[in-house]
Write a protein that holds these residues in place. Structure first.
Motif: not given
Length: 620
Positions: A384, A386-387, A476, A480
């Protein structure tokens, strides 16, 4: 329905006559010089037959979830055709019982008449059931295949579809898939129905007379097996030409419609009209040849069926006159034989009629078999993300498959392919504004493709937030990143909906702010409905600069922390470009921007400038 002109009808019949000559032994089949060049060898014909059988097996495997529906269609069709034959035989028995004193039927004509009526009525019910279940199965299959094709196109986009003409793709997902309905609704069940009914009728005729059974099995094999096999090979080639010609015509028409302004401005409409005319003639000629093959197949099928019925009639008369079979029994057998060809004739026509479907299936499966440039990583099967904490490339290389460098004798590490990027290093940190410049064709857009994993690198390491990019869940990764490409596509939606593609749930205020940041205020004022104005297909009512500003508004509205901009202001004047860049820098915040551009005015505003040269990035 329009009636073809006499010249068109004559052309079709000439092609049909030429096709019939292929069936006639002793006909002059000496090929011309061009024919000799295109003639298939025996091994090629065998490969074609094997390929068609493989294609049919593959198509049949797709219908496994609907096997029950297909079984119902076969059951209804088999019973329907058997009821039709038995109705005719029962009617013949009733008439014989009525006018003669043959002991087995004497006094029983009412019973046989009742059987004839009941089986005839049952035939109608079964025919409805056959059509219902066949089309339920066929339309369900077309729905599933079309969904599979769209999913495949999604996995191929964008890099895997760049060499695919738009018109060709439109033909695949519309006409080619529609043609598969012939296979699922009019091929599988008719073959099974013909087999079941032929065996049942053969058993009945053999019980009436072994000689009738022998004549029936020979006739069934000729009509249901020999004719389809002989007509399949010569028809497939012309059917494939027709599908290719239609795809080429669609591509040309789509390009003409999309480029009509340029064609008019350059005075090239006349030449384009001639090209369209030539492509249309080629498509119509190929379609006429396919129609000619079909007409020839129907003609041969009807003639052979008449010959078989004539021979069977003569044999039945001879058996009756010679005392080898009772005349009444022979008459009933003759009526049953004459009415038993109904399920066989559609199978005989498949040899020619199925070839366009097989050609269409080959094109559909060719797209489905195409390997995507990258394999998507599904959620739950990858890391994953996430940032965004940065993206880094170390010694990254990329070469285009199938392209060779004529100046290099040594094939080298990339097997002779043209190396675009070689040993490239790049470090992108959060909040940076990076500029990349370089000559045309050095690989700047390719670098963006690799950073977004639209294509796979040939070597080196590429990480996002310290994770190998190929291990990150694709959804994901997309969340981004946001891209403004050189070619902006405008959808037939309102201006607001076009801006909100990446955030369909965005508020009206956010959309207005993104449009303001992209300097779209003047465009909104010009449009009759402002943000709610419905834009034309691919933004044909917008200028190139306006299209680029719509793309920038999409990027401004996107929440992605990494923005990749490929020549984002190439169609803007200096004043407008300065305003857009100022807004970009002001609104950037903590977001990271990588800009590819040729313009010094753009590159002068970046924090770090790199030059792509000889496959590597060099600080400027």
């Amino acid at each position: 329905m329009p009636i073809p002109s006499s010249s068109c009808r004559k052309a079709v019949w000439r092609r049909a006559a030429a096709s019939v000559s292929c069936w006639m032994p002793g006909a002059d089949l000496r090929p011309s010089g061009r024919s000799r060049l295109s003639m298939r060898t025996g091994s090629e014909d065998m490969q074609q037959t094997t390929g068609n059988l493989t294609m049919m097996r593959r198509m049949a495997r797709l219908m496994k979830p609907l096997t029950g529906t297909e079984g119902k269609a076969i059951l209804c069709g088999s019973l329907g055709h058997l009821f039709a034959v038995w109705s005719m035989m029962a009617a013949a028995a009733a008439l014989i019982g009525l006018v003669t004193d043959w002991p087995p039927l004497n006094g029983q004509w009412v019973v046989w008449a009742l059987v004839a009526v009941l089986t005839a009525l049952s035939r109608g019910v079964m025919a409805y059931g056959e059509q219902y279940y066949n089309h339920e199965m066929a339309f369900s299959m077309l729905r599933d295949i079309r969904t599979t094709v769209f999913d495949k196109m999604r996995s191929l986009a964008p890099a895997g579809l760049r060499d695919q003409a738009r018109g060709d793709m439109v033909t695949v997902i519309t006409n080619d898939i529609e043609l598969l309905e012939i296979f699922y609704a009019h091929t599988l069940s008719p073959i099974a129905i013909a087999l079941v009914t032929s065996l049942a009728n053969l058993a009945l005729l053999t019980w009436l007379s072994p000689w009738m059974g022998l004549a029936a099995v020979i006739s069934y094999l000729i009509v249901g097996l020999l004719i389809p096999i002989l007509s399949a090979r010569p028809t497939f080639k012309v059917a494939m030409r027709e599908r290719t010609a239609q795809a080429n015509l669609h591509s040309l028409l789509l390009e003409t419609l999309q480029g009509r302004t340029e064609l008019a401005g350059l005075g090239a409409l006349g030449n384009t009209r001639r090209r369209v005319g030539v492509a249309t003639d080629q498509m119509l000629d190929a379609r006429g040849r396919t129609s000619g093959r079909t007409v020839a197949n129907d003609l041969v099928t009807n003639v052979v069926t008449l010959i078989c019925t004539g021979v069977f009639t003569l044999m039945a008369c001879h058996l009756g006159s010679a005392g080898l079979v009772d005349p009444a029994r022979g008459m009933i057998g003759l009526v049953g034989f004459l009415s038993s060809f109904a399920p066989l004739i559609p199978v005989a026509r498949l040899g020619a009629g199925l070839q366009p479907t097989l050609a269409a299936a080959r094109r559909v499966f060719s797209l489905l078999d195409k390997e995507p440039p990258v394999r998507e990583v599904e959620s739950g099967h990858g890391n994953p993300l996430t940032e965004f904490t940065g993206e880094e490339a170390k010694a990254v290389s990329f070469s285009y498959a199938g392209k060779t460098d004529p100046d290099k004798d040594d094939l080298g590490e990339h097997g002779g392919r043209t190396s675009v990027l070689e040993g490239l290093d790049l470090s992108i940190k959060p909040g940076e504004l990076i500029g990349i410049q370089g000559a045309n064709g050095v690989g700047k857009s390719t670098l963006i493709d690799l950073l977004m994993r639209f294509q796979e690198r040939s070597g080196g390491d590429l990480t996002v937030s310290d994770l190998p990019i190929e291990t990150i869940c694709t959804a994901d990764l997309r969340a981004q990143q946001t891209l403004v490409s050189q070619d902006t596509y405008i959808f037939s939606l309102t201006l607001a909906d076009n801006i909100a593609l990446a955030r369909p749930d965005a508020s009206r205020e956010d959309i207005e702010q993104a449009a303001h940041d992209a300097c779209l205020d003047d465009l909104i004022d010009q449009l009759p409905d402002g943000l709610d104005h419905l834009l034309a297909d691919n933004g044909s009512d917008l200028s190139e600069g306006q299209r680029q500003r719509v793309a920038l508004a999409r990027a401004f509205l996107s929440p992605a922390p990494l923005m990749l901009l490929d020549e984002p202001t190439s169609n803007m004047d200096a004043l407008l470009e300065g305003r857009v860049l100022t807004r970009l820098i002001e609104r950037k915040g903590d977001r990271t921007c990588l800009i590819v551009s040729h313009r010094p005015s753009v590159l002068a505003r970046v924090d770090r400038l790199l030059t792509l040269q000889d496959g590597r990035l060099i600080p400027s």
